[in-house]
Design a protein around this motif. Structure first.
Motif, PDB file in Angstrom:
ATOM      1  N   THR A   1       9.285  18.941  13.575  1.00  0.00           N
ATOM      2  CA  THR A   1      10.377  18.002  13.844  1.00  0.00           C
ATOM      3  C   THR A   1      10.661  17.055  12.677  1.00  0.00           C
ATOM      4  N   ALA A   2       9.712  16.883  11.766  1.00  0.00           N
ATOM      5  CA  ALA A   2       9.946  15.991  10.623  1.00  0.00           C
ATOM      6  C   ALA A   2      10.972  16.607   9.670  1.00  0.00           C
ATOM      7  N   LYS A   3      11.627  15.756   8.884  1.00  0.00           N
ATOM      8  CA  LYS A   3      12.657  16.218   7.947  1.00  0.00           C
ATOM      9  C   LYS A   3      12.068  16.368   6.544  1.00  0.00           C
ATOM     10  N   GLY A   4      12.739  17.217   5.749  1.00  0.00           N
ATOM     11  CA  GLY A   4      12.328  17.425   4.377  1.00  0.00           C
ATOM     12  C   GLY A   4      11.584  18.725   4.182  1.00  0.00           C
ATOM     13  N   THR A   5      11.075  18.921   2.965  1.00  0.00           N
ATOM     14  CA  THR A   5      10.290  20.124   2.662  1.00  0.00           C
ATOM     15  C   THR A   5       8.943  20.037   3.371  1.00  0.00           C
ATOM     16  N   PHE A   6       8.214  21.142   3.354  1.00  0.00           N
ATOM     17  CA  PHE A   6       6.917  21.155   4.031  1.00  0.00           C
ATOM     18  C   PHE A   6       5.979  20.119   3.423  1.00  0.00           C
ATOM     19  N   LYS A   7       6.020  19.982   2.088  1.00  0.00           N
ATOM     20  CA  LYS A   7       5.164  19.014   1.415  1.00  0.00           C
ATOM     21  C   LYS A   7       5.532  17.589   1.829  1.00  0.00           C
ATOM     22  N   GLN A   8       6.841  17.324   1.941  1.00  0.00           N
ATOM     23  CA  GLN A   8       7.294  15.996   2.361  1.00  0.00           C
ATOM     24  C   GLN A   8       6.892  15.702   3.809  1.00  0.00           C
ATOM     25  N   ARG A   9       7.005  16.717   4.661  1.00  0.00           N
ATOM     26  CA  ARG A   9       6.606  16.548   6.073  1.00  0.00           C
ATOM     27  C   ARG A   9       5.117  16.252   6.181  1.00  0.00           C
ATOM     28  N   LEU A  10       4.339  17.011   5.404  1.00  0.00           N
ATOM     29  CA  LEU A  10       2.885  16.817   5.440  1.00  0.00           C
ATOM     30  C   LEU A  10       2.510  15.436   4.921  1.00  0.00           C
ATOM     31  N   LEU A  11       3.182  15.014   3.850  1.00  0.00           N
ATOM     32  CA  LEU A  11       2.924  13.698   3.276  1.00  0.00           C
ATOM     33  C   LEU A  11       3.280  12.592   4.271  1.00  0.00           C
ATOM     34  N   LYS A  12       4.387  12.779   4.960  1.00  0.00           N
ATOM     35  CA  LYS A  12       4.808  11.810   5.976  1.00  0.00           C
ATOM     36  C   LYS A  12       3.793  11.765   7.125  1.00  0.00           C
ATOM     37  N   GLY A  13       3.225  12.924   7.443  1.00  0.00           N
ATOM     38  CA  GLY A  13       2.269  13.010   8.551  1.00  0.00           C
ATOM     39  C   GLY A  13       0.960  12.304   8.280  1.00  0.00           C
ATOM     40  N   ILE A  14       0.588  12.121   6.992  1.00  0.00           N
ATOM     41  CA  ILE A  14      -0.691  11.465   6.677  1.00  0.00           C
ATOM     42  C   ILE A  14      -0.489  10.081   6.062  1.00  0.00           C
ATOM     43  N   THR A  15       0.767   9.590   6.058  1.00  0.00           N
ATOM     44  CA  THR A  15       1.051   8.259   5.519  1.00  0.00           C
ATOM     45  C   THR A  15       1.184   7.257   6.660  1.00  0.00           C
ATOM     46  N   PRO A  16       0.310   6.265   6.715  1.00  0.00           N
ATOM     47  CA  PRO A  16       0.356   5.310   7.836  1.00  0.00           C
ATOM     48  C   PRO A  16       1.509   4.313   7.711  1.00  0.00           C
ATOM     49  N   VAL A  17       1.972   3.833   8.874  1.00  0.00           N
ATOM     50  CA  VAL A  17       2.975   2.764   8.931  1.00  0.00           C
ATOM     51  C   VAL A  17       2.216   1.448   9.001  1.00  0.00           C
ATOM     52  N   PRO A  18       2.541   0.462   8.136  1.00  0.00           N
ATOM     53  CA  PRO A  18       1.788  -0.807   8.142  1.00  0.00           C
ATOM     54  C   PRO A  18       1.861  -1.485   9.499  1.00  0.00           C
ATOM     55  N   SER A  19       0.779  -2.197   9.843  1.00  0.00           N
ATOM     56  CA  SER A  19       0.755  -2.936  11.107  1.00  0.00           C
ATOM     57  C   SER A  19      -0.056  -4.190  10.919  1.00  0.00           C
ATOM     58  N   GLY A  20      -0.147  -4.984  11.981  1.00  0.00           N
ATOM     59  CA  GLY A  20      -0.951  -6.195  11.948  1.00  0.00           C
ATOM     60  C   GLY A  20      -0.128  -7.399  11.562  1.00  0.00           C
ATOM     61  N   PRO A  21      -0.707  -8.573  11.639  1.00  0.00           N
ATOM     62  CA  PRO A  21       0.011  -9.805  11.354  1.00  0.00           C
ATOM     63  C   PRO A  21       0.555  -9.866   9.943  1.00  0.00           C
ATOM     64  N   HIS A  22      -0.053  -9.104   9.001  1.00  0.00           N
ATOM     65  CA  HIS A  22       0.409  -9.165   7.624  1.00  0.00           C
ATOM     66  C   HIS A  22       1.804  -8.591   7.467  1.00  0.00           C
TER      67      HIS A  22
END
Length: 632
Positions: A602-623
């Motif tokens: 379901t992710a967009k982009g090439t397979f490498k981009q999808r995989l990279l997106k899948g292992i890249t965290p979204v920042p969280s927390g009070p910061h």
């Protein structure tokens, strides 16, 4: 900068409290050097207002042209996350979750079976290098990201989000069978309000001709291999009624008495957790502390019984030769893992309601120590009474202690209580203790699921918590009906062996890999430093990166290499039940690879981009709400 602009624009419904702190470093709220609201020169958010600096000295005594810090605090108008009313509510909830029925029946049995006092060595090693680091990691993750076991993964490693769904399914399977054991205990509790306890005589309608009351006072009785005690017949023929079911292939009808007992248990569960941690945090003051009071009373009573010393010697006498057996180390690893309970989503959920700067490091050490000491104490409570039984029957303790699991409590211990003075009183408080030990573990397990679902679908469920909890409890009750049949004990054993154990260990193995190797130990330690003011030491880092994965892999491989021989009473589980058990276990774990495939498709982009997106965290927390820029 463009990044700061994007962060500010992320939340449209917000307002900015902006202030400039003209000194080297970020002004913290509550800093005594900084005026905090109310007086002149202060603003409501705790940061000082800017004052006109002198041209020579600059602001606040800092030379002109020096580095200054601009703090921009973004305050969300969203509803704040619920928190614990008191710190003690959290600690008692975690202790109540970790200290469950397994501490009372499983640890003492495994201890004497695996070398007595010698077993404490592998147990402590597995706790220090495996159990406690995992426990600490989950508390820190939950507290930092303030999310349940599903939505937390977008902040760690999005492609592993299936772990959260797997945890929820495992928690449901546990709720299907775990509460049934409490229903059995409730049946015993109600039966205890009689002048004569029903499991002390052989003159009841459910007794057979083989029933034999066998104590030292019964001098005319001869015990044979076919003889059964009245306590055993009460448990198997009256409470469970397993004699009416030939096996898993023909379970029989539902026992209406147990169905009513379970309905009462789930009613208590619902009204304890329906409003969240504000209500469950109050209930655990009773359910988590009462078992300790009962354990102490039973320990003192057991220690004064004749023959108690025989049980204690049998419990602790070390057999160092057993340490050369792999089975001992496997049992030690499995016991500490299931006792502390990482991987069930509960620690993540409970910690997510903590204040951001709560010292979860001390909490982890305190609660895990209490849990291990409780297990050790329970051994004395059980074995003083088993020594008394052996003394009364003039037989060895090993003959009395041949039963493990629920049978140890509902047959052996129940029979021992029945032969004590003031038997009715001790029976009532003992079975009350069993119910309360189970209740707070159920509160915790279901709260893990509820928190996960509410955080994942906040728009749909956040204002309908009571209805969602009601639906969840109804699903658990319907799922438990198979365990209330005449052959329900066989189903409980099947769920216990296959549905939870291997699946949850595999899930935690993937969890620790995702956090340590994909999210990164350095990043995780930086998160902990932001919360606590100090970073985890080298010991914890090595445990998370290498020792914990090896510890978990060791348990998984041993389970696959030596599958348990499942047997209950005289019923040996046929081969097809093994296949069924593995299917139940895989049904939860399959969520992990299934979500990985779904994410990549379901992710967009090439397979490498999808995989990279899948292992890249979204920042969280009070910061993510406080933007810090350095300006000259």
């Amino acid at each position: 900068s463009r990044q700061n602009t994007q962060v500010i624009q992320k939340k449209k419904k917000s307002f900015l409290n902006m202030s400039c702190c003209y000194h080297n470093g970020v002004a913290e709220k509550g800093d005594p050097k900084v005026n905090s609201g109310g007086g002149s020169g202060g603003v409501s958010n705790g940061y000082p207002t800017s004052t006109a600096p002198s041209p020579k000295e600059g602001a606040g005594g800092v030379p002109a042209g020096a580095l200054r810090t601009l703090v921009v605090q973004q305050t969300s108008l969203d509803q704040p996350r619920e928190t614990w009313s008191k710190k003690m509510d959290f600690l008692l909830s975690v202790i109540g979750y970790a200290v469950d029925l397994g501490n009372v029946w499983r640890f003492p049995y495994i201890c004497y079976q695996n070398g007595g006092g010698a077993f404490l060595l592998p147990y402590m090693l597995m706790a220090v290098f495996g159990g406690v680091p995992l426990f600490y990691m989950e508390l820190a993750l939950g507290q930092f990201h303030r999310s349940g076991c599903i939505s937390i993964w977008k902040h760690i490693c999005p492609i592993f989000k299936g772990i959260g769904f797997a945890i929820c399914i495992i928690a449901l399977y546990i709720a299907f069978y775990y509460n049934t054991i409490m229903a059995w205990a409730l049946y015993y509790l109600l039966a205890s309000f009689r002048p004569t306890l029903p499991w002390t005589t052989c003159s009841n309608p459910w007794n057979t001709v083989n029933c034999l009351r066998y104590l030292s006072t019964d001098s005319n009785v001869t015990w044979t291999n076919t003889s059964t005690s009245p306590a055993e017949e009460f448990y198997t023929r009256q409470v469970l009624q397993v004699h009416l079911s030939p096996g898993l292939h023909q379970l029989g009808s539902v026992s209406w008495q147990l169905a009513l007992c379970l309905l009462f248990i789930f009613t208590i569960v619902y009204f304890s957790i329906w409003k969240g941690v504000k209500t469950s945090g109050k209930v655990v003051w009773v359910t988590a502390t009462f078992p300790y009071l009962v354990l102490l009373v039973l320990l003192v009573r057991g220690a004064t019984l004749p023959g108690a010393w025989r049980g204690v010697v049998f419990y602790l006498k070390p057999d160092w030769g057993k340490l050369l057996s792999t089975t001992v180390w496997i049992d030690a690893a499995a016991q500490i893992f299931f006792s502390l309970g990482p991987g069930f989503g509960v620690l993540l959920a409970f910690a997510s309601y903590n204040p951001f700067h709560n010292n979860c490091y001390k909490d982890a050490l305190l609660t895990s120590s209490v849990n291990c000491l409780t297990s050790f104490l329970s051994g004395f409570v059980i074995f003083t009474v088993l020594g008394y039984m052996a003394e009364m029957r003039k037989i060895g303790v090993e003959t009395v202690a041949k039963d493990a699991g629920p049978s140890l409590l509902f047959i052996i211990y129940a029979e021992a209580i029945a032969n004590m003075p003031a038997a009715t009183f001790f029976a009532i408080i003992f079975f009350l203790m069993i119910i309360m030990l189970g209740l707070d573990s159920t509160f915790a397990g279901l709260e893990g699921v509820i928190t996960a679902m509410l955080d994942e679908f906040p728009q749909l469920l956040s204002r309908r918590r009571e209805w969602f909890v009601l639906g969840l409890v109804c699903v658990c009750y319907l799922g438990a009906l198979s365990t209330l049949t005449y052959g329900g004990a066989f189903v409980v054993k099947l769920f216990e062996e296959y549905a939870t154990g291997p699946a949850v260990i595999t899930v935690v193995f993937l969890e620790v890999i995702a956090v340590s190797w994909f999210y990164g130990t350095s990043r995780f330690c930086a998160d902990v430093h932001m919360m606590l003011g100090f970073s985890p030491g080298l010991f914890w880092r090595v445990c998370w990166v290498a020792i914990c994965p090896i510890f978990l892999l060791f348990i998984i491989v041993s389970f696959l290499a030596f599958p348990p021989e499942v047997k209950l009473f005289d019923y040996v589980y046929p081969p097809w039940t093994t296949v069924l058990g593995y299917c139940i276990g895989v049904s939860s774990f399959i969520c992990v690879p299934a979500y990985m495939v779904y994410h990549l498709l379901t992710a967009k982009g090439t397979f490498k981009q999808r995989l990279l997106k899948g292992i890249t965290p979204v920042p969280s927390g009070p910061h993510s709400d406080i933007i810090i820029t350095h300006a000259v």
